[in-house]
Enzyme design. Structure first.
Site, PDB file in Angstrom:
ATOM      1  N   CYS A  35       0.742  -0.761   0.078  1.00  0.00           N
ATOM      2  CA  CYS A  35      -0.071  -0.402   0.181  1.00  0.00           C
ATOM      3  C   CYS A  35       0.821   1.087   0.022  1.00  0.00           C
ATOM      4  O   CYS A  35       1.575   1.332   0.890  1.00  0.00           O
ATOM      5  CB  CYS A  35      -1.052  -0.443   1.307  1.00  0.00           C
ATOM      6  N   CYS A  82      -1.196   6.215   6.463  1.00  0.00           N
ATOM      7  CA  CYS A  82      -2.644   5.914   7.235  1.00  0.00           C
ATOM      8  C   CYS A  82      -2.473   5.350   8.647  1.00  0.00           C
ATOM      9  O   CYS A  82      -3.330   5.794   9.978  1.00  0.00           O
ATOM     10  CB  CYS A  82      -3.360   5.164   6.493  1.00  0.00           C
ATOM     11  N   CYS A 142      -8.171   0.893  -0.380  1.00  0.00           N
ATOM     12  CA  CYS A 142      -7.290   0.547   0.248  1.00  0.00           C
ATOM     13  C   CYS A 142      -7.003  -1.447   0.302  1.00  0.00           C
ATOM     14  O   CYS A 142      -8.317  -2.074  -0.284  1.00  0.00           O
ATOM     15  CB  CYS A 142      -8.278   0.761   1.689  1.00  0.00           C
ATOM     16  N   GLN A 176     -19.097  -6.946  13.528  1.00  0.00           N
ATOM     17  CA  GLN A 176     -18.323  -7.610  13.041  1.00  0.00           C
ATOM     18  C   GLN A 176     -17.837  -6.839  11.722  1.00  0.00           C
ATOM     19  O   GLN A 176     -18.415  -7.395  10.813  1.00  0.00           O
ATOM     20  CB  GLN A 176     -18.012  -8.513  13.323  1.00  0.00           C
ATOM     21  N   TYR A 229     -22.932  -9.260  26.566  1.00  0.00           N
ATOM     22  CA  TYR A 229     -21.966  -8.375  26.190  1.00  0.00           C
ATOM     23  C   TYR A 229     -22.672  -8.992  24.364  1.00  0.00           C
ATOM     24  O   TYR A 229     -21.646  -8.824  23.560  1.00  0.00           O
ATOM     25  CB  TYR A 229     -20.244  -8.095  26.053  1.00  0.00           C
ATOM     26  N   GLU A 279     -26.515  -6.417  26.932  1.00  0.00           N
ATOM     27  CA  GLU A 279     -26.230  -5.352  26.391  1.00  0.00           C
ATOM     28  C   GLU A 279     -26.033  -4.371  27.274  1.00  0.00           C
ATOM     29  O   GLU A 279     -27.795  -3.520  26.804  1.00  0.00           O
ATOM     30  CB  GLU A 279     -26.207  -5.707  24.641  1.00  0.00           C
ATOM     31  N   ASP A 311     -18.025 -12.001  25.673  1.00  0.00           N
ATOM     32  CA  ASP A 311     -17.455 -11.650  24.329  1.00  0.00           C
ATOM     33  C   ASP A 311     -17.605  -9.591  24.618  1.00  0.00           C
ATOM     34  O   ASP A 311     -18.419  -8.963  23.834  1.00  0.00           O
ATOM     35  CB  ASP A 311     -18.610 -11.349  22.568  1.00  0.00           C
ATOM     36  N   CYS A 358     -11.141  -9.723  21.949  1.00  0.00           N
ATOM     37  CA  CYS A 358     -10.354  -9.154  21.435  1.00  0.00           C
ATOM     38  C   CYS A 358      -9.324  -8.220  21.632  1.00  0.00           C
ATOM     39  O   CYS A 358      -8.579  -7.539  21.259  1.00  0.00           O
ATOM     40  CB  CYS A 358     -11.526  -8.332  20.244  1.00  0.00           C
TER      41      CYS A 358
HETATM   42  N1  SAH Z   1     -20.995 -10.533  21.213  1.00  0.00           N
HETATM   43  C1  SAH Z   1     -21.753  -9.069  20.156  1.00  0.00           C
HETATM   44  C2  SAH Z   1     -20.399  -7.241  20.346  1.00  0.00           C
HETATM   45  C3  SAH Z   1     -19.344  -7.240  21.231  1.00  0.00           C
HETATM   46  S1  SAH Z   1     -18.758  -5.918  21.363  1.00  0.00           S
HETATM   47  C4  SAH Z   1     -20.761  -9.327  18.317  1.00  0.00           C
HETATM   48  O1  SAH Z   1     -20.366 -10.098  18.028  1.00  0.00           O
HETATM   49  O2  SAH Z   1     -21.368  -8.397  17.914  1.00  0.00           O
HETATM   50  C5  SAH Z   1     -18.861  -5.787  22.692  1.00  0.00           C
HETATM   51  C6  SAH Z   1     -20.078  -5.161  23.731  1.00  0.00           C
HETATM   52  O3  SAH Z   1     -19.949  -4.866  24.861  1.00  0.00           O
HETATM   53  C7  SAH Z   1     -20.657  -3.956  22.793  1.00  0.00           C
HETATM   54  O4  SAH Z   1     -21.561  -4.544  21.959  1.00  0.00           O
HETATM   55  C8  SAH Z   1     -20.691  -3.152  24.150  1.00  0.00           C
HETATM   56  O5  SAH Z   1     -21.870  -2.206  23.757  1.00  0.00           O
HETATM   57  C9  SAH Z   1     -20.636  -4.246  25.135  1.00  0.00           C
HETATM   58  N2  SAH Z   1     -20.547  -3.556  26.071  1.00  0.00           N
HETATM   59  C10 SAH Z   1     -19.464  -3.334  26.744  1.00  0.00           C
HETATM   60  N3  SAH Z   1     -19.503  -2.798  27.959  1.00  0.00           N
HETATM   61  C11 SAH Z   1     -20.675  -3.025  28.576  1.00  0.00           C
HETATM   62  C12 SAH Z   1     -21.137  -3.277  29.578  1.00  0.00           C
HETATM   63  N4  SAH Z   1     -20.434  -3.248  31.194  1.00  0.00           N
HETATM   64  N5  SAH Z   1     -22.004  -4.303  30.150  1.00  0.00           N
HETATM   65  C13 SAH Z   1     -23.675  -4.807  29.227  1.00  0.00           C
HETATM   66  N6  SAH Z   1     -22.291  -5.006  27.551  1.00  0.00           N
HETATM   67  C14 SAH Z   1     -21.484  -4.319  27.766  1.00  0.00           C
END
Ligand code: SAH
Length: 384
Positions: free
Chosen positions: A7, A13, A90, A214, A243, A264, A312, A339
């Site tokens: 790139c 970037c 990109c 994602q 989450y 969430e 997650d 992550c």
């Molecule tokens: N499992 C989903 C999202 C993962 S990202 C997927 O794979 O698409 C992490 C997520 O946690 C986000 O949506 C964010 O808004 C949420 N989050 C962040 N802090 C949090 C908390 N204290 N309690 C509940 N959710 C939370």
């Protein structure tokens, strides 16, 4: 694998911090990093890499600005500044999205649309965001503007759709604040439904301009399949999806279990999640909006029985309220998707100190050409 592409703007970037490192080497480095971090905690399976590690990003943002000579540039902000690095294509972004952004730039002049100037606050177009459903082929274009009044908007949409008939919806997002956030709060649909849908692991999800999804759908599908397989679901389990974002993991797992409770923090994500459950005719998933830690403390206080917890969390990882409640609820299995390997290792140490055994970890390469790596870990409750 095909020859490595380079790139021309990688340095400025900063998005692809691992440009110049071969893809095989990147996978080796990620594998090594996770093995090192988790060496006293669990076995690490081979990393799941991409067959073709290019153009995987299904969401592309471009900032727009005028040059001194009046010409228009679009691209990304140079790291740590508000100078735009012009980007025409990109290596990791979706190619259709990049082509749409180039063509929008080309249309601006004939439609006499002024680009927003951050210093003077004058001008209209600030950013363009494009999202594409890789499975559905649906394409969303979001024109982020400083004002809700877009001159000749119908003709503009017509001209854009003539160049890109694959576009299924066009949205005007109003962002009139002095902010580095891309999106403002108000959305006006100029064409189509105002959202796109995409399919992951057999479930269909609705994506609005601001929905979290994602960015690498090819690898996300592999990640979710792996997470669900690791849990060895039998059909009778009571499962938590913590989450949960727009509900993805819990909805995909729902056909393999008795019931799912999803939690969430983000209100809009929960709204999307409820719509997604309906859209897929899923009735055994309940959604709660709130902090996952507090929610788990409540559940544990009520003495609820749970068999499997999928979690997650964001990069900061989980917290003690959440983890200590997992211990109290004592599910047979915990599947931790992360992550951020550092906070993952920290949280795994807590769980393994309190009655859980980490059985195996699988790194998944969701962010090729960057140092980021996703990891999925299976924990099992020890029989005391
Ligand atoms: N499992 C989903 C999202 C993962 S990202 C997927 O794979 O698409 C992490 C997520 O946690 C986000 O949506 C964010 O808004 C949420 N989050 C962040 N802090 C949090 C908390 N204290 N309690 C509940 N959710 C939370």
């Amino acid at each position: 694998m095909e020859e490595q592409k380079v790139c021309p703007v990688a340095k400025k970037c900063g998005g692809c911090s691992w440009q110049g490192i071969s893809y095989e080497e990147q996978l080796k480095k990620k594998q090594k990093q996770i093995r090192k971090l988790l060496k006293d905690i669990c076995l690490v399976e081979p990393i799941i890499g991409m067959k073709n590690p290019y153009h995987y990003r299904n969401k592309v943002n471009a900032a727009f600005a005028h040059r001194r000579d009046g010409s228009i540039v679009s691209g990304v902000y140079e790291e740590g500044t508000h100078r735009i690095v012009p980007v025409d294509e990109c290596l990791i972004e979706d190619q259709t999205a990049d082509a749409i952004i180039r063509d929008i730039r080309g249309l601006l002049k004939s439609f006499k649309i002024k680009v927003y100037n951050e210093d003077s606050g004058y001008g209209l177009l600030r950013h363009v965001m494009v999202r594409r459903g890789f499975a559905s082929g649906e394409v969303m274009v979001v024109l982020v503007c400083a004002s809700p009044i877009f001159p000749s908007k119908n003709n503009f949409v017509k001209a854009l759709r003539k160049l890109h008939p694959e576009i299924t919806t066009v949205i005007l997002n109003v962002n009139d604040k002095k902010t580095s956030m891309v999106l403002g709060e108000r959305n006006i649909t100029l064409y189509g439904k105002g959202f796109i849908e995409d399919t992951l692991c057999g479930c269909t999800f609705r994506l609005s301009p601001a929905s979290f999804y994602q960015v690498n759908p090819v690898q996300t599908e592999k990640l979710y399949q792996k997470a669900i397989k690791m849990a060895k679901l039998q059909g009778e389990e009571k499962v938590i999806d913590a989450y949960c974002g727009i509900g993805t993991i819990g909805l995909i797992a729902s056909s393999h279990v008795k019931e799912v409770i999803s939690v969430e923090l983000n209100k809009d994500a929960v709204k999307d999640a409820i719509i997604n459950a309906k859209r897929n005719g899923i009735k055994n998933v309940k959604f709660y909006q709130g902090d996952a830690g507090k929610f788990m403390v409540n559940l544990a206080g009520q003495g609820k029985k749970v068999d499997v917890v999928f979690m997650d969390p964001p990069r900061a990882g989980s917290d003690e309220a959440f983890l200590s409640s997992v211990i109290k609820l004592a599910p047979e299995k915990v599947v931790y998707i992360s992550c951020n390997p550092e906070t993952l290792a920290r949280d795994l140490k807590y769980l393994t100190k309190h009655g859980y055994e980490a059985k195996s970890a699988v790194p998944v390469d969701m962010f090729s050409w960057t140092e980021h790596v996703e990891t999925c870990v299976l924990l099992q409750r020890k029989n005391i």
